[in-house]
Enzyme design. Structure first.
Site, PDB file in Angstrom:
ATOM      1  N   ARG A  74     -10.469  10.047   1.869  1.00  0.00           N
ATOM      2  CA  ARG A  74     -10.324  10.711   3.173  1.00  0.00           C
ATOM      3  C   ARG A  74     -11.405  11.770   3.348  1.00  0.00           C
ATOM      4  NH1 ARG A  74      -3.685  11.048   3.107  1.00  0.00           N
ATOM      5  NH2 ARG A  74      -3.385   8.786   2.997  1.00  0.00           N
ATOM      6  N   LYS A  79       0.852  -1.179   0.000  1.00  0.00           N
ATOM      7  CA  LYS A  79       0.000   0.000   0.000  1.00  0.00           C
ATOM      8  C   LYS A  79       0.888   1.229   0.000  1.00  0.00           C
ATOM      9  CE  LYS A  79      -3.604   2.464   2.485  1.00  0.00           C
ATOM     10  NZ  LYS A  79      -4.678   2.389   3.481  1.00  0.00           N
ATOM     11  N   GLU A 132       7.394  -6.815   1.422  1.00  0.00           N
ATOM     12  CA  GLU A 132       6.159  -6.677   2.214  1.00  0.00           C
ATOM     13  C   GLU A 132       5.222  -7.859   1.965  1.00  0.00           C
ATOM     14  OE1 GLU A 132       5.126  -4.783   4.514  1.00  0.00           O
ATOM     15  OE2 GLU A 132       6.094  -2.830   4.411  1.00  0.00           O
ATOM     16  N   LYS A 186       1.129   9.974   5.843  1.00  0.00           N
ATOM     17  CA  LYS A 186       1.197   8.592   6.285  1.00  0.00           C
ATOM     18  C   LYS A 186       2.499   7.934   5.804  1.00  0.00           C
ATOM     19  CE  LYS A 186      -3.810   8.064   6.759  1.00  0.00           C
ATOM     20  NZ  LYS A 186      -4.995   7.194   6.591  1.00  0.00           N
ATOM     21  N   LYS A 242      -2.051  -1.497  -4.009  1.00  0.00           N
ATOM     22  CA  LYS A 242      -2.930  -0.326  -3.992  1.00  0.00           C
ATOM     23  C   LYS A 242      -2.108   0.931  -4.063  1.00  0.00           C
ATOM     24  CE  LYS A 242      -5.989   1.914  -0.718  1.00  0.00           C
ATOM     25  NZ  LYS A 242      -6.392   2.006   0.662  1.00  0.00           N
ATOM     26  N   TYR A 292     -15.070   1.334  -6.837  1.00  0.00           N
ATOM     27  CA  TYR A 292     -16.315   2.073  -6.629  1.00  0.00           C
ATOM     28  C   TYR A 292     -17.197   1.966  -7.864  1.00  0.00           C
ATOM     29  CZ  TYR A 292     -13.494   3.834  -2.845  1.00  0.00           C
ATOM     30  OH  TYR A 292     -12.691   3.902  -1.738  1.00  0.00           O
TER      31      TYR A 292
HETATM   32  C1  PBG Z   1      -7.323   3.835   5.477  1.00  0.00           C
HETATM   33  C2  PBG Z   1      -7.687   3.519   4.072  1.00  0.00           C
HETATM   34  C3  PBG Z   1      -7.491   4.378   3.011  1.00  0.00           C
HETATM   35  C4  PBG Z   1      -8.017   3.759   1.901  1.00  0.00           C
HETATM   36  C5  PBG Z   1      -8.523   2.526   2.303  1.00  0.00           C
HETATM   37  N1  PBG Z   1      -8.305   2.392   3.668  1.00  0.00           N
HETATM   38  C6  PBG Z   1      -6.935   5.744   2.973  1.00  0.00           C
HETATM   39  C7  PBG Z   1      -5.625   6.009   3.540  1.00  0.00           C
HETATM   40  O1  PBG Z   1      -4.773   5.129   3.698  1.00  0.00           O
HETATM   41  O2  PBG Z   1      -5.425   7.167   3.891  1.00  0.00           O
HETATM   42  C8  PBG Z   1      -8.020   4.369   0.551  1.00  0.00           C
HETATM   43  C9  PBG Z   1      -9.088   3.950  -0.349  1.00  0.00           C
HETATM   44  C10 PBG Z   1      -9.345   4.860  -1.487  1.00  0.00           C
HETATM   45  O3  PBG Z   1      -8.683   5.889  -1.700  1.00  0.00           O
HETATM   46  O4  PBG Z   1     -10.276   4.532  -2.238  1.00  0.00           O
HETATM   47  N2  PBG Z   1      -6.813   2.825   6.225  1.00  0.00           N
END
Ligand code: PBG
Length: 330
Positions: A208, A198, A238, A222, A253, A318
């Site tokens: 967010r 990720k 990972e 983050k 992702k 989505y």
């Molecule tokens: C948070 C989380 C995020 C997403 C899924 N779980 C956002 C982030 O890490 O700040 C992102 C999903 C998206 O952008 O569609 N744990």
């Protein structure tokens, strides 16, 4: 064989031969719909940065789940949007047995037991600061205390009936701890979908906004736990760790900007591998479609077919409901 004996265009000439030599095809069973859940009744609250996506109260979520089942989408990934008053420094709402997510799971499972439910395991919807973990006095996200919280969260989700817990937090060692706890507590069949690779991506911005963590997060990034976009060897490490710790499925992702990583992961490990077409990808495609710059259906099908070609076994999106309808239309 060389030109003119070999003419690559011959097979491309007609639809029938293009169909016969097609290597990858997107199916409804490759799709995982993503939904945001809110408190209340009969509520659909639009997400401004994601046109046509709404945050749904549980009764409305049930309708969406019904559509997934009707269209043949195998699973739904749930993201709760707790009210501000449910947020705290220690994120304790995350493991309350009757929290918003768990109530949604009870209702969905009672009505559509066949629909796979995926629960997000990360603290960001529940923390006042919007980080995925617990922070110390200096604002640093603490790994080991966070993992303890994530274990409680995963167990609570398993108890509520979630089929697959999906740690999206990128703490070290969390997959092993969650797996061990699930085994010990009597949930040996709960699957773990590890967000293994990720990236710290700008493409999560609209998400967010949707879950209301953007304002709380403020300028806090983050980067201390999500991966540097510039790396891909690190992604393989990972993934290797998460598989060794007991992940059933690994995930890459975002999708479109990480297809090379997806291909490397699939080639190296050959395990079930999902990819997440994230909120920012949705927003880009939607915006271009709304402007009339490109055809929405063609864009989305091309993007998702590319995910399949790069090695994805399933795709969180989505757009999943729209795509399922387009695929049924033929
Ligand atoms: C948070 C989380 C995020 C997403 C899924 N779980 C956002 C982030 O890490 O700040 C992102 C999903 C998206 O952008 O569609 N744990």
């Amino acid at each position: 064989m060389r030109f003119p004996a070999l003419r690559m265009r011959r097979m491309r000439r007609d639809a029938f031969s293009r169909a016969l030599m097609r290597e990858h095809s997107l199916q409804v069973t490759d799709l995982i719909m993503v939904a945001f859940v809110i408190e209340g009744e009969a509520r659909c609250v639009a997400v401004p940065s994601m046109p046509s996506v709404a945050r749904l109260s549980i009764d409305k979520l049930l309708e969406l789940a019904g559509e997934c089942v009707h269209l043949g989408i195998p699973a739904l990934a749930l993201f709760p949007v707790p009210e501000q008053k449910a947020k705290s420094d220690d994120a304790r709402e995350a493991w309350q047995p009757d929290n918003l997510l768990h109530r949604a799971v009870h209702v969905l499972k009672a009505r559509y037991p066949q629909l796979g439910l995926i629960g997000d395991v990360a603290l960001d919807p529940y923390t006042t600061h919007g980080q995925d973990g617990l922070i110390d006095a200096g604002g640093e996200v603490m790994n080991d205390p966070t993992v303890e919280a994530l274990v409680k969260m995963a167990l609570a989700q398993a108890a509520a009936g979630i089929d697959m817990v999906a740690p999206s937090d990128m703490m070290d060692g969390r997959i092993g701890c969650i797996r061990e706890a699930l085994e010990k507590t009597g949930y040996p069949d709960t699957r773990i979908l590890a967000y293994s690779a990720k990236y710290a991506s700008v493409f999560y911005g609209p998400f967010r906004n949707a879950v209301g963590s953007a304002a709380n997060l403020g300028s806090g990034g983050k980067y201390s736990y999500q991966m540097d976009v510039a790396n891909s060897d690190e992604a393989l490490r990972e993934v290797e760790l998460d598989l060794a710790e007991g992940a059933d499925v690994v995930m890459v992702k975002p999708a479109l900007s990480c297809l090379d990583v997806l291909r490397r992961v699939k080639d190296r490990f050959g395990t079930p591998t999902f990819v997440y077409q994230v909120s920012g990808e949705y927003a880009m495609l939607k915006a271009a479609a709304q402007q009339g710059f490109m055809d929405e259906k063609a864009m989305v099908l091309e993007a998702l077919t590319a995910c399949k070609r790069a090695g994805a076994d399933a795709i969180l999106s989505y757009y999943a409901l729209d795509v399922a309808r387009w695929l049924h239309e033929g």
